[in-house]
Design a protein around this motif. Structure first.
Motif, PDB file in Angstrom:
ATOM      1  N   GLY A   1      -2.696  14.920 -16.418  1.00  0.00           N
ATOM      2  CA  GLY A   1      -1.514  14.310 -17.020  1.00  0.00           C
ATOM      3  C   GLY A   1      -1.239  12.880 -16.624  1.00  0.00           C
ATOM      4  N   ARG A   2      -2.104  12.300 -15.789  1.00  0.00           N
ATOM      5  CA  ARG A   2      -1.908  10.929 -15.328  1.00  0.00           C
ATOM      6  C   ARG A   2      -3.134  10.079 -15.655  1.00  0.00           C
ATOM      7  N   ILE A   3      -2.883   8.784 -15.849  1.00  0.00           N
ATOM      8  CA  ILE A   3      -3.979   7.832 -16.029  1.00  0.00           C
ATOM      9  C   ILE A   3      -4.570   7.551 -14.653  1.00  0.00           C
ATOM     10  N   VAL A   4      -5.878   7.734 -14.518  1.00  0.00           N
ATOM     11  CA  VAL A   4      -6.507   7.524 -13.204  1.00  0.00           C
ATOM     12  C   VAL A   4      -7.438   6.325 -13.176  1.00  0.00           C
ATOM     13  N   GLU A   5      -7.912   5.916 -14.352  1.00  0.00           N
ATOM     14  CA  GLU A   5      -8.841   4.782 -14.354  1.00  0.00           C
ATOM     15  C   GLU A   5      -8.825   4.088 -15.708  1.00  0.00           C
ATOM     16  N   ILE A   6      -8.960   2.759 -15.672  1.00  0.00           N
ATOM     17  CA  ILE A   6      -9.077   1.946 -16.888  1.00  0.00           C
ATOM     18  C   ILE A   6     -10.283   1.039 -16.688  1.00  0.00           C
ATOM     19  N   ALA A   7     -11.172   1.019 -17.672  1.00  0.00           N
ATOM     20  CA  ALA A   7     -12.386   0.213 -17.537  1.00  0.00           C
ATOM     21  C   ALA A   7     -12.637  -0.592 -18.798  1.00  0.00           C
ATOM     22  N   GLN A   8     -13.157  -1.804 -18.613  1.00  0.00           N
ATOM     23  CA  GLN A   8     -13.472  -2.657 -19.759  1.00  0.00           C
ATOM     24  C   GLN A   8     -14.927  -2.460 -20.188  1.00  0.00           C
ATOM     25  N   ASP A   9     -15.288  -1.213 -20.407  1.00  0.00           N
ATOM     26  CA  ASP A   9     -16.614  -0.900 -20.926  1.00  0.00           C
ATOM     27  C   ASP A   9     -16.535   0.437 -21.651  1.00  0.00           C
ATOM     28  N   ARG A  10     -17.649   0.841 -22.205  1.00  0.00           N
ATOM     29  CA  ARG A  10     -17.700   2.070 -22.987  1.00  0.00           C
ATOM     30  C   ARG A  10     -18.308   3.189 -22.148  1.00  0.00           C
ATOM     31  N   SER A  11     -17.700   4.360 -22.203  1.00  0.00           N
ATOM     32  CA  SER A  11     -18.205   5.495 -21.444  1.00  0.00           C
ATOM     33  C   SER A  11     -19.270   6.250 -22.237  1.00  0.00           C
ATOM     34  N   CYS A  12     -20.293   6.680 -21.520  1.00  0.00           N
ATOM     35  CA  CYS A  12     -21.347   7.506 -22.130  1.00  0.00           C
ATOM     36  C   CYS A  12     -21.258   8.944 -21.628  1.00  0.00           C
ATOM     37  N   ALA A  13     -20.149   9.280 -20.958  1.00  0.00           N
ATOM     38  CA  ALA A  13     -20.004  10.618 -20.389  1.00  0.00           C
ATOM     39  C   ALA A  13     -19.949  11.674 -21.487  1.00  0.00           C
ATOM     40  N   ALA A  14     -20.532  12.823 -21.194  1.00  0.00           N
ATOM     41  CA  ALA A  14     -20.466  13.933 -22.143  1.00  0.00           C
ATOM     42  C   ALA A  14     -18.996  14.336 -22.320  1.00  0.00           C
ATOM     43  N   GLY A  15     -18.596  14.532 -23.554  1.00  0.00           N
ATOM     44  CA  GLY A  15     -17.222  14.946 -23.821  1.00  0.00           C
ATOM     45  C   GLY A  15     -16.246  13.806 -23.997  1.00  0.00           C
ATOM     46  N   ALA A  16     -16.678  12.571 -23.784  1.00  0.00           N
ATOM     47  CA  ALA A  16     -15.782  11.427 -23.998  1.00  0.00           C
ATOM     48  C   ALA A  16     -15.391  11.361 -25.469  1.00  0.00           C
ATOM     49  N   ILE A  17     -14.147  11.040 -25.725  1.00  0.00           N
ATOM     50  CA  ILE A  17     -13.624  10.987 -27.090  1.00  0.00           C
ATOM     51  C   ILE A  17     -13.749   9.554 -27.608  1.00  0.00           C
ATOM     52  N   ASP A  18     -14.502   9.387 -28.681  1.00  0.00           N
ATOM     53  CA  ASP A  18     -14.740   8.071 -29.272  1.00  0.00           C
ATOM     54  C   ASP A  18     -13.569   7.721 -30.195  1.00  0.00           C
ATOM     55  N   LEU A  19     -12.808   6.687 -29.839  1.00  0.00           N
ATOM     56  CA  LEU A  19     -11.659   6.272 -30.659  1.00  0.00           C
ATOM     57  C   LEU A  19     -12.050   5.292 -31.762  1.00  0.00           C
ATOM     58  N   GLU A  20     -13.319   5.035 -31.897  1.00  0.00           N
ATOM     59  CA  GLU A  20     -13.847   4.265 -33.031  1.00  0.00           C
ATOM     60  C   GLU A  20     -13.215   2.881 -33.184  1.00  0.00           C
ATOM     61  N   GLY A  21     -12.875   2.283 -32.051  1.00  0.00           N
ATOM     62  CA  GLY A  21     -12.306   0.942 -32.077  1.00  0.00           C
ATOM     63  C   GLY A  21     -10.821   0.883 -32.368  1.00  0.00           C
ATOM     64  N   ASP A  22     -10.178   2.041 -32.516  1.00  0.00           N
ATOM     65  CA  ASP A  22      -8.739   2.053 -32.761  1.00  0.00           C
ATOM     66  C   ASP A  22      -7.983   1.564 -31.518  1.00  0.00           C
ATOM     67  N   TYR A  23      -6.757   1.113 -31.732  1.00  0.00           N
ATOM     68  CA  TYR A  23      -5.903   0.695 -30.619  1.00  0.00           C
ATOM     69  C   TYR A  23      -5.459   1.928 -29.821  1.00  0.00           C
ATOM     70  N   LEU A  24      -5.358   1.763 -28.514  1.00  0.00           N
ATOM     71  CA  LEU A  24      -4.762   2.766 -27.642  1.00  0.00           C
ATOM     72  C   LEU A  24      -3.590   2.101 -26.947  1.00  0.00           C
ATOM     73  N   VAL A  25      -2.384   2.558 -27.267  1.00  0.00           N
ATOM     74  CA  VAL A  25      -1.162   1.962 -26.718  1.00  0.00           C
ATOM     75  C   VAL A  25      -0.384   3.037 -25.963  1.00  0.00           C
ATOM     76  N   PRO A  26       0.514   2.637 -25.068  1.00  0.00           N
ATOM     77  CA  PRO A  26       1.345   3.651 -24.404  1.00  0.00           C
ATOM     78  C   PRO A  26       2.250   4.330 -25.418  1.00  0.00           C
ATOM     79  N   GLY A  27       2.561   5.601 -25.161  1.00  0.00           N
ATOM     80  CA  GLY A  27       3.536   6.277 -26.006  1.00  0.00           C
ATOM     81  C   GLY A  27       4.835   5.502 -25.996  1.00  0.00           C
ATOM     82  N   LEU A  28       5.458   5.380 -27.156  1.00  0.00           N
ATOM     83  CA  LEU A  28       6.671   4.574 -27.263  1.00  0.00           C
ATOM     84  C   LEU A  28       7.876   5.308 -26.677  1.00  0.00           C
ATOM     85  N   VAL A  29       8.837   4.529 -26.215  1.00  0.00           N
ATOM     86  CA  VAL A  29      10.056   5.068 -25.603  1.00  0.00           C
ATOM     87  C   VAL A  29      11.238   4.629 -26.450  1.00  0.00           C
ATOM     88  N   GLU A  30      11.920   5.583 -27.039  1.00  0.00           N
ATOM     89  CA  GLU A  30      13.018   5.339 -27.977  1.00  0.00           C
ATOM     90  C   GLU A  30      14.356   5.659 -27.313  1.00  0.00           C
TER      91      GLU A  30
END
Length: 381
Positions: free
Chosen positions: A28-57
């Protein structure tokens, strides 16, 4: 065994940058952010889409329309909350403060008659973790109402209450600076004749003189005693802002003039403006345009107000508006800044140790399309 999610090939938007990279989530927590592409098995490919924090209303009355979808109709409570929650989460909002009116200048309106049902239903679905987004309660206190303090006393100690705002919608006080716009709004919304509008104005003005000062003082005192954040609403003058500061308020909701917005910012209040105002290019009430306040640097927070989808739309619209706001800065207006304003230091940005509240967004012909949402690492949309 810990649960790990790897989101890769994303355009990651942090609080101060955007880059192509990978975000790793664990328990449930962010543990790592990297400026590269992961080749790990099971990694979810976001196809270049933006990933932003969930918005707070922090301020939406969107839930009201689901409880009363037609005049005289009372929709089942849990079903109404869930329909509202579906719209909220699909808009990329992962934390929502449902603003529930504890009074209305129009008397026993649907919002007043349904307020107990709404509060009870939000508490019930939260206790059973039925919602996609995390719901909190924002008590909107209409200080002219005869039962304003009584209503506050009934609900202010609920664990979900996280914000209190002071409202005075007496015609001519704050919200509508243009008398014709005011008259047009009330006649259109409530199907009033000229005579009925004049009678309504006189009645509400009398309530203002009888209740406003005393109720404001008593409700502010109750909020301060519980260390709850307090927001002003529709401030129009420097005097209004001075009163807010004297009351210990920290958020200025929807100031209606440059004067009030600038004075609020100078006084250290976080200025909140409506995303619908930004999307539409101006205020439906004839007040100041949000884009003008943003251009002047007088806005800290955006709110979807009455259109959930407007929040993400405005975030992605701002960078192309030509007023010098980058995408990371725009995202902060709807995530990190509102989270900080209500003391939620565990969310609102893509950073290590923060909650994995995330939204995947693709832009299509200028439109921001929310394609997936995660709340504490669990996919909910």
């Amino acid at each position: 065994m810990s649960v790990e999610t790897i989101l890769t090939n994303a355009r990651v938007v942090t609080a101060d940058a955007e880059f192509d990279g990978t975000v790793i989530v664990r328990e449930g927590r962010i543990v790592e952010i990297a400026q590269d592409r992961s080749c790990a098995a099971g990694a979810i490919d976001l196809e270049g889409d933006y990933l932003v924090p969930g918005l707070v209303e922090l301020h939406t009355d969107n839930m009201e329309k689901h409880f009363a979808p037609r005049p005289g109709v009372k929709w089942p409570s849990v079903s109404a909350v869930m329909a509202h929650d579906t719209q909220i989460s699909a808009a990329g909002i992962t934390t929502v403060f449902d603003s529930l009116a504890l009074g209305d200048v129009h008397g026993k309106s649907d919002r007043v008659q349904n307020r107990e049902r709404m509060i009870e239903a939000v508490c019930a679905v939260t206790d059973r973790r039925m919602t996609r987004a995390e719901h909190r309660i924002h008590l909107r206190c209409e200080i002219t109402a005869d039962d304003a303090v009584e209503a506050v006393d009934k609900w202010i100690d609920l664990p979900l209450v996280g914000l209190v705002s002071i409202n005075d919608h007496t015609p001519g006080q704050r919200q509508f600076l243009d008398p014709e716009k005011l008259k047009q709004y009330y006649k259109g919304k409530y199907a009033m004749t000229d005579a009925q509008f004049e009678e309504f104005s006189a009645r509400v003005t009398e309530l203002h003189h009888r209740n406003a000062v005393r109720h404001r003082s008593e409700i502010v005192g109750r909020a301060q005693a519980r260390a709850l954040p307090i927001a002003s609403h529709d401030d129009a003058t420097h005097g209004h802002v001075q009163e807010a500061v004297a009351n210990g308020m920290t958020i200025a909701e929807f100031p209606t003039t440059h004067e009030a917005a600038r004075a609020s910012r100078d006084a250290g209040l976080a200025v909140l403006m409506g995303a619908p105002n930004l999307v539409l290019g101006g205020s439906h009430s004839g007040n100041i345009a949000a884009i003008d306040l943003l251009r002047a640097g007088h806005v800290d927070i955006l709110s979807s107000d009455y259109v959930p989808a407007s929040l993400m739309e405005s975030v992605f619209k701002l960078p192309s508006s030509g007023i010098g706001i980058s995408l990371p800065q725009a995202v902060k207006l709807a995530s990190l800044n509102p989270a900080r304003a209500v003391g939620m230091g565990d969310r609102g940005e893509i950073a290590p140790e923060r909650r994995a509240d995330l939204a995947r967004v693709r832009t299509v012909d200028g439109a921001a399309v929310v394609r997936a949402v995660w709340r504490e690492g669990e996919r909910v949309v």
